[in-house]
Design an enzyme around this catalytic site. Structure first.
Site, PDB file in Angstrom:
ATOM      1  N   CYS A 122      -9.116   9.304   8.335  1.00  0.00           N
ATOM      2  CA  CYS A 122      -8.501   8.305   7.457  1.00  0.00           C
ATOM      3  C   CYS A 122      -8.990   8.431   6.012  1.00  0.00           C
ATOM      4  CB  CYS A 122      -8.843   6.919   8.005  1.00  0.00           C
ATOM      5  SG  CYS A 122      -8.103   5.574   7.119  1.00  0.00           S
TER       6      CYS A 122
ATOM      7  N   GLY B 211       0.846  -1.192   0.000  1.00  0.00           N
ATOM      8  CA  GLY B 211       0.000   0.000   0.000  1.00  0.00           C
ATOM      9  C   GLY B 211       0.879   1.239   0.000  1.00  0.00           C
TER      10      GLY B 211
ATOM     11  N   MET C  26      -4.468   3.672  -3.295  1.00  0.00           N
ATOM     12  CA  MET C  26      -5.929   3.643  -3.186  1.00  0.00           C
ATOM     13  C   MET C  26      -6.516   5.049  -3.217  1.00  0.00           C
ATOM     14  SD  MET C  26      -6.507   0.960  -0.065  1.00  0.00           S
ATOM     15  CE  MET C  26      -5.073   1.442   0.886  1.00  0.00           C
TER      16      MET C  26
ATOM     17  N   CYS D 242     -11.489   1.684   8.794  1.00  0.00           N
ATOM     18  CA  CYS D 242     -10.721   1.792   7.560  1.00  0.00           C
ATOM     19  C   CYS D 242      -9.757   0.611   7.403  1.00  0.00           C
ATOM     20  CB  CYS D 242      -9.945   3.100   7.645  1.00  0.00           C
ATOM     21  SG  CYS D 242      -9.298   3.592   6.114  1.00  0.00           S
TER      22      CYS D 242
END
Length: 374
Positions: free
Chosen positions: A205, A10, A36, A111
């Site tokens: 977040c 990520g 993302m 999240c």
């Protein structure tokens, strides 16, 4: 064909994930990044409280450009994926409904549970052929079990405690053994990564910095009502809406002319009353037990006589005893007492370095009685 294990990392455009990419390459993995996009301000009506709305390039797009530059520098591929719908349905709707119920949710926990370690991991394993996923969290994962990071100041196990053993089985956390953030930044500087001196992300977040009360007004209409002294039932002033205040809050009450400052100690959402108490009397904030639901335990084996807990991030651990109840429910006792333990937040359990798991706080007790005004 390469026999290297493939890791999908990520990449957020921050220094932590940038250094993770470098470390994983150094450890001999085949590394690809995945950025993302989880929030769309226009689609999600995010206007009030959003100071970025008129900028030429939104912070999210700048983050992507930074992640891309780091990926190019390290010679790895960067994928981009859109989880705007998943974030809205699995994280944000719960976030808003909890506030509407007069509770204080933690979006970072949701999240992690539903986006980073569900939507992201599903995509990485099913679409990108990952053997492992990796994240730039400060936490340690060994054989799918969660432990505190070496840097206790940055440790993020509180936000990861709702993850199951199954979710963590194929997860790598390269920053677990760093003693400080400065060490991480030093590596980024040595490798000449553009993110080396970039500030840490703050705020909600994947949404970022917002003027919080204004931001909530995009989704929960203002409903002014009375501020009431919980001891005397006397009206002291007006509030803008119960949802905008948190337990223990002292600022922003606008209660001029009182002999001493007041703090928020509870609310009645149905009657739209915000309860306050004077700072000289903290009994309304104090509790010694709680009931929590949705318990996820990451470790099966632990010593019931050596447990501690946190009720919010960065809080010092306090000694606790627990009673495991049916339906993933838990009663937690803390005879040393604590203040401002809040329904909707999470209790996280530890045994030394082990992060055992977490549950959502539902009810608070003091000396055997439930605090119903929360």
């Amino acid at each position: 064909m390469s026999n290297k294990k493939k890791v999908i990392l990520g990449m957020s455009g921050g220094v932590d994930s940038s250094v993770c990419a470098y470390l994983l390459l150094k450890q001999g993995y085949e590394v690809e990044g995945l950025f993302m996009r989880n929030w769309d301000s226009m689609l999600n009506n995010d206007f009030l409280g959003n100071e970025n709305i008129s900028q030429d390039i939104c912070p999210q797009e700048q983050d992507y450009q930074d992640a891309l530059e780091v990926a190019n520098k390290l010679g790895i591929k960067l994928h981009r994926v859109d989880f705007v719908n998943e974030y809205w349905n699995d994280v944000f709707k719960t976030f808003i409904s909890e506030y509407e119920a007069g509770r204080t949710p933690n979006p970072d926990i949701l999240c992690n549970k539903y986006i980073k370690f569900k939507a992201f991991s599903d995509y990485a394993f099913n679409n990108l052929g990952a053997d492992y996923i990796a994240m730039g969290h400060y936490a340690k994962v060994t054989d799918g079990r969660l432990y505190r990071a070496k840097d206790q100041n940055k440790d993020q196990t509180y936000f990861l405690a709702q993850l199951s053993h199954e979710q963590l089985k194929r997860v790598l956390m390269p920053l677990a053994e760093f003693s400080s953030k400065e060490e991480v930044r030093k590596i980024a500087q040595e490798q000449d990564l553009i993110t080396a001196s970039k500030k840490d992300s703050t705020g909600i977040c994947f949404i970022g910095e917002r003027k919080f009360t204004k931001f909530l007004q995009n989704y929960i209409p203002m409903q002014p009502g009375d501020i009431v002294d919980i001891r005397t039932n006397k009206k002291l002033g007006k509030h803008e809406g119960c949802f905008y205040y948190t337990i223990g809050q002292r600022k922003g009450l606008n209660l001029g002319g009182q002999a001493e400052p007041y703090y928020v100690c509870g609310h009645d959402v149905k009657k739209n009353i915000l309860y306050v108490a004077p700072s000289s009397d903290l009994s309304y904030l104090t509790s010694d037990a709680l009931l929590a639901t949705g318990l996820t335990l990451n470790h099966d084996d632990f010593d019931h006589n050596n447990l501690s807990a946190k009720f919010r991030y960065r809080q010092q651990d306090i000694p606790v005893t627990i009673e495991l109840l049916p339906n993933n429910t838990i009663k937690v006792y803390y005879p040393s007492e604590s203040q401002a333990v809040t329904p909707g937040q999470q209790v996280v359990l530890y045994e030394g370095q082990k992060c055992l798991g977490g549950a959502v706080i539902e009810k608070i007790y003091y000396k055997g009685s439930e605090k119903t005004y929360l």
